[in-house]
Design a protein around this motif. Structure first.
Motif, PDB file in Angstrom:
ATOM      1  N   ILE A 198       0.812  -1.223   0.000  1.00 33.18           N
ATOM      2  CA  ILE A 198       0.000   0.000   0.000  1.00 33.18           C
ATOM      3  C   ILE A 198       0.844   1.273   0.000  1.00 33.18           C
ATOM      4  O   ILE A 198       0.394   2.306  -0.486  1.00 33.18           O
ATOM      5  CB  ILE A 198      -0.971  -0.021   1.205  1.00 33.18           C
ATOM      6  N   GLU A 199       2.086   1.210   0.498  1.00 30.46           N
ATOM      7  CA  GLU A 199       2.925   2.411   0.562  1.00 30.46           C
ATOM      8  C   GLU A 199       4.066   2.317  -0.451  1.00 30.46           C
ATOM      9  O   GLU A 199       4.655   1.252  -0.662  1.00 30.46           O
ATOM     10  CB  GLU A 199       3.477   2.590   1.978  1.00 30.46           C
ATOM     11  N   GLU A 200       4.403   3.451  -1.037  1.00 35.62           N
ATOM     12  CA  GLU A 200       5.368   3.456  -2.141  1.00 35.62           C
ATOM     13  C   GLU A 200       6.782   3.108  -1.691  1.00 35.62           C
ATOM     14  O   GLU A 200       7.483   2.344  -2.358  1.00 35.62           O
ATOM     15  CB  GLU A 200       5.375   4.829  -2.818  1.00 35.62           C
ATOM     16  N   PHE A 201       7.221   3.658  -0.566  1.00 31.11           N
ATOM     17  CA  PHE A 201       8.602   3.450  -0.120  1.00 31.11           C
ATOM     18  C   PHE A 201       8.921   1.964   0.064  1.00 31.11           C
ATOM     19  O   PHE A 201       9.871   1.440  -0.537  1.00 31.11           O
ATOM     20  CB  PHE A 201       8.843   4.257   1.149  1.00 31.11           C
ATOM     21  N   ARG A 241       3.204  -4.147  -7.106  1.00 34.81           N
ATOM     22  CA  ARG A 241       2.172  -3.137  -7.364  1.00 34.81           C
ATOM     23  C   ARG A 241       1.940  -2.308  -6.111  1.00 34.81           C
ATOM     24  O   ARG A 241       1.719  -2.859  -5.018  1.00 34.81           O
ATOM     25  CB  ARG A 241       0.879  -3.851  -7.776  1.00 34.81           C
ATOM     26  N   CYS A 242       2.011  -0.992  -6.236  1.00 38.09           N
ATOM     27  CA  CYS A 242       1.726  -0.099  -5.109  1.00 38.09           C
ATOM     28  C   CYS A 242       0.236   0.214  -5.116  1.00 38.09           C
ATOM     29  O   CYS A 242      -0.273   0.802  -6.074  1.00 38.09           O
ATOM     30  CB  CYS A 242       2.550   1.178  -5.202  1.00 38.09           C
ATOM     31  N   GLY A 243      -0.457  -0.189  -4.057  1.00 39.16           N
ATOM     32  CA  GLY A 243      -1.892   0.047  -3.992  1.00 39.16           C
ATOM     33  C   GLY A 243      -2.508  -0.698  -2.829  1.00 39.16           C
ATOM     34  O   GLY A 243      -1.826  -1.415  -2.083  1.00 39.16           O
ATOM     35  N   ASN A 244      -3.796  -0.548  -2.669  1.00 38.31           N
ATOM     36  CA  ASN A 244      -4.550  -1.195  -1.595  1.00 38.31           C
ATOM     37  C   ASN A 244      -4.964  -2.589  -2.056  1.00 38.31           C
ATOM     38  O   ASN A 244      -5.791  -2.739  -2.957  1.00 38.31           O
ATOM     39  CB  ASN A 244      -5.775  -0.346  -1.253  1.00 38.31           C
ATOM     40  N   ALA A 245      -4.404  -3.617  -1.418  1.00 33.70           N
ATOM     41  CA  ALA A 245      -4.638  -4.999  -1.848  1.00 33.70           C
ATOM     42  C   ALA A 245      -6.097  -5.409  -1.734  1.00 33.70           C
ATOM     43  O   ALA A 245      -6.526  -6.362  -2.403  1.00 33.70           O
ATOM     44  CB  ALA A 245      -3.771  -5.954  -1.034  1.00 33.70           C
ATOM     45  N   TRP A 247      -7.598 -10.745   4.093  1.00 32.32           N
ATOM     46  CA  TRP A 247      -6.676 -11.419   3.168  1.00 32.32           C
ATOM     47  C   TRP A 247      -7.038 -12.900   3.036  1.00 32.32           C
ATOM     48  O   TRP A 247      -6.908 -13.471   1.955  1.00 32.32           O
ATOM     49  CB  TRP A 247      -5.237 -11.230   3.634  1.00 32.32           C
ATOM     50  N   TYR A 248      -7.479 -13.517   4.115  1.00 25.47           N
ATOM     51  CA  TYR A 248      -7.934 -14.911   4.031  1.00 25.47           C
ATOM     52  C   TYR A 248      -9.150 -15.015   3.109  1.00 25.47           C
ATOM     53  O   TYR A 248      -9.209 -15.894   2.233  1.00 25.47           O
ATOM     54  CB  TYR A 248      -8.289 -15.435   5.427  1.00 25.47           C
TER      55      TYR A 248
END
Length: 690
Positions: free
Chosen positions: A161-164, A204-208, A265-266
């Motif tokens: 979710i975070e770019e760094f 991929r940077c983003g909200n899973a 996530w499950y």
């Protein structure tokens, strides 16, 4: 160099003397032998500089290499090494295995700085190297490193979710690739490099929870899903996180709101692998011998142990079992650790599962949370990580067996105005002596366990004239009324009209058995005990008004405590006892009679007598594992044997064995219960219609 490694330009004007010094220091260090997995811990340190609150909000807990290996070894690595050992002397099998591992795809949908992907890649390259060593030993084929080394970073996919940290994950995989290439060069005496960087990991940077995972890697291509999703409890999620979770839950899924963030996530992994049956049929036609996802993909996550305990376990796993999830391996509760400073105190499990069954299943058990695990073969692993049938414990409003009902204690919701310490009681009675009639002993879990005395104003059935004759009592009642009126909760405000009373009245009319709702996990037994009806029990405890020594014996036995450890929810690591999950679902023994019952009741009395023999000690003192008196320990051991005999079984070797036995018994009892009644209505011709 390609690979986008150096595509971003940094402004040189930002480099001052201090930064120059730091860069030179970094350049002076030999990074060649340092694991790139350390970047996750370094990033956590950077986040610590910004405050632990931010790290907590995003659930950023980076997993140690030791714990990553606990997951990846049973997920895929042990199996691949077993294949290698079986193929050591067969060149075609060795090169077949090389081809196989070069085709595997790994996906971490909460990858952080990529530690799971980095360690998985490193271990895969080490296996690849060992295969080539064996092939060289056999010597039936000339090795060509540029032809035969095909495991590469493009096999690894992630979402962060975070770019760094997403950038760190990509760089760490390339660094690992470089280190492994240097190792190959040393082994074979040939300089081996992969320049330019033509293959890249896909991070991929983003909200899973908002991204379609098929856009990162389609389900028909992935082999293993793994990782350490964020640890955020249900009570601590932001509104955005709660919306993300509920968006993943199936519409109509009951009680999804009590689930922790990690459960999303499950749920999403099961949905991703399951896909659509029509798509599976098409895929079988276009993918050759490759199995459809539900028959091939394996998943393993590190999670907080809350997902296998209490009410949450029933809610989550009823949905996962509906999807066809089967648990292949599991690490029971252990203490999470990593290399970062300021490590969080988190108690974790690792669960490996799939939408197909496995021939061999393994439970990794920990004698205690800081110990090393030992592996146990299992016929089935249920949602409580016990070798037992897939039983789910839902909230039950009355006991499964013929046991007396359990109730919550009374809830004051008074801002402390009804409650008095010893000294406050003395001071109050000096100015309001008539109140002595209405002051009762008062206890909760803390007071009961630690022997602390407190008192309360219990004004049930007081006459108005008596009340008005005590102005200092009236002041406290008025303070309660104002406190309740100021509450944001409507349920509290409505009790302002009855400000002489506790909000919820549940005091037994007779003497009762008290069970603390929260107790330390260090204790072998939860301290419970009989109380006089004059002692007002608050809502931090549970009460059983019709209890006798037999009930006390069962509830303080090793059998019941094993059930508690595996079934109850936790507050941090402490036991959080529940009447609807723990007590009402507990499978009691068939009620013994004659000598067997007498033996149990005598053993129960011996425990009470041993406690009474230490009048200066609190229950906290008596049940401290290091301080427990020998006579009390012996009395409990005698009681445990008597209760075990009532179940018709002796010599249990572990809590897990006890709980497996209890789940079998639970399954037996529930199968004998009558089917739920179905309300009927009359059909058009007078016949019953469902």
């Amino acid at each position: 160099m390609n690979g986008r490694l150096f595509e971003e330009q940094l402004p040189i004007s930002a480099c001052d003397g201090r930064m120059r010094g730091l860069l030179l220091d970094c350049c002076g260090l030999d990074w060649g032998r340092i694991s790139p997995a350390i970047f996750g811990a370094l990033f956590q340190c950077v986040m610590d500089e910004e405050g632990t609150e931010r790290r907590r909000n995003v659930g950023a807990h980076y997993t140690s290499e030791e714990n990553i290996l606990k997951l990846i070894k049973p997920l895929f690595l042990d199996g691949l090494w077993a294949e290698f050992n079986a193929a050591k002397r067969n060149t075609s099998k060795l090169f077949g295995l090389l081809k196989k591992i070069a085709g595997l795809k790994f996906f971490d949908p909460a990858c952080g700085c990529g530690n799971f992907l980095v360690i998985a890649y490193r271990e895969l390259r080490l296996l690849e190297l060992e295969i080539l060593r064996s092939a060289r030993t056999i010597g039936l084929r000339q090795l060509d490193l540029f032809r035969d080394l095909n495991v590469n970073v493009h096999q690894f996919y992630g979402i962060e979710i975070e770019e760094f940290p997403a950038q760190i994950a990509q760089v760490a995989l390339w660094l690992t690739d470089h280190q492994m290439n240097m190792l190959v060069s040393e082994e074979f005496g040939q300089y081996y490099r992969r320049l330019p960087l033509t293959k890249s990991p896909s991070i991929r940077c983003g909200n899973a929870l908002q991204i379609d995972w098929n856009d990162v890697i389609s389900a028909e291509r992935v082999d293993y899903i793994l990782g350490n999703p964020p640890f955020v409890g249900a009570m601590f999620m932001s509104p955005e996180q709660r919306n993300d979770l509920l968006s993943v839950a199936r519409p109509g899924m009951k009680n999804a709101g009590i689930l922790d963030y990690v459960t999303a996530w499950y749920l999403k992994a099961a949905q991703y692998v399951r896909g659509d049956d029509k798509i599976f049929a098409l895929l079988e036609g276009i993918s050759g011998t490759r199995k459809p996802p539900r028959e091939r993909v394996k998943i393993a996550f590190v999670s907080t142990n809350s997902i296998t305990q209490g009410e949450q376990a029933g809610v989550l796993w009823s949905e996962l079992l509906r999807f066809g999830v089967r648990i292949h391996f599991a690490h029971r509760t252990f203490k999470w650790s990593n290399e970062a400073r300021g490590k969080a105190a988190v108690y974790c499990v690792i669960i490996g599962f799939a939408l197909h069954d496995a021939d061999r299943k393994t439970i990794y058990d920990y004698p205690d949370i800081d110990a090393e695990p030992h592996a146990l073969a299992a016929a089935n692993i249920n949602p409580y990580l016990v070798d037992a049938p897939d039983v789910l414990l839902m909230n039950r409003n009355k006991p499964l067996c013929a046991a007396p009902p359990m109730r919550f204690g009374s809830m004051p919701r008074d801002d402390g105005n009804f409650i008095l310490t010893d000294s406050e009681k003395g001071s109050f009675l000096k100015i309001e002596p008539a109140a002595i009639k209405w002051i009762h002993p008062y206890t909760g879990a803390y007071e009961f366990i630690n022997g602390e005395r407190r008192w309360c104003l219990w004004l049930l059935d007081i006459r108005p004239d008596e009340l008005r004759a005590m102005p200092n009592v009236m002041k406290r009642i008025e303070a309660v009324r104002k406190f309740r009126l100021a509450s944001k909760a409507e349920s509290t405000r409505k009790f302002a009209g009855t400000s002489t009373l506790f909000c919820q009245l549940a005091q037994p009319d007779s003497d009762y058995l008290l069970v603390p709702r929260v107790s330390s996990e260090r204790r072998q037994y939860i301290p419970i005990g009989f109380m006089s009806k004059e002692v007002i029990a608050n809502d931090a405890v549970l009460t059983i008004a019709e209890a006798n020594p037999y009930h006390f014996a069962i509830l303080t036995s090793a059998m019941h405590m094993a059930w508690v450890r595996y079934v109850c929810g936790r507050l941090k690591s402490d036991y959080r006892y529940s009447k609807d999950i723990v007590y009402n679902n507990f499978p009691w023994p068939a009620e013994p009679v004659g000598k067997q019952r007498t033996a149990i009741e005598e053993a129960a009395q011996a425990v009470l007598d041993a406690r009474a023999g230490h009048p200066e000690a609190s229950l906290a003192d008596l049940y401290d594992p290091a301080a427990m008196p020998p006579d009390l320990r012996k009395a409990h051991q005698t009681l445990d044997r008597a209760v075990d005999a009532a179940y018709g079984k002796k010599d249990f070797v572990s809590d897990a064995e006890r709980v497996a036995f209890l789940f079998e018994l639970y399954h037996k009892y529930t199968s004998l219960l009558p089917a739920p009644e179905v309300k009927k209505k009359r059909g058009s011709r007078g016949r019953p219609a469902l």
